[in-house]
Motif scaffolding. Sequence first.
Motif: not given
Length: 180
Positions: A25-26, A65-66, A92-94, A169-171
């Motif tokens: 989830a992001s 993207a998030h 935190k994501g990477r 790109v994201s939606i």
Amino acid sequence: MADFFDHITDKHAEFIAEQPMFFTASACASGRINLSPKGNDSFRVLSPNLCGYLDLGGSGNETAAHIKNDGRLTIMFNSFTRNPLIYRLYGKGRVVRPHHPDYKMLREKFPADVMDRQIVLLEVESTQTSCGYAVPLADNMTDRDTLKKWADKKGEEAILEYQQKNNLVSIDGFETGLND
């Protein structure tokens, strides 16, 4: 009742390894919240505060993207067997892509797959357990081979073209960093 931890314990790492699927989830400050199911033996606990998954690619690249625009990421595992448990990882994501110096070393920790677009890492800040009493039983889960068959048929060059067309790109129009 929920219990919180500041790292992934050995017991929870064992639980993670037993699960056939997980969810990510992001979100960014605006736009849609992304919730994605994942599977195919693509998740690894790398240390008590670092874990990640081999992102196999697909129709979108929302999580990347998030992460690029916000960084927050939650990963959830839940048992579908007799022993109910839900386990969430917060942090935190990477995103690590094939051209990154660490990619090769990280990539060796995952099974070989044609669709390895990137590796998503989570720097774990906290974890949480909860009961999972209402999660249905689903003892006979098996991996699908549909994505692998699609990728094998398409071929590596066509997959890269597909990613350039569908994953930049994201939606909601946020850049994913795929070409960074």
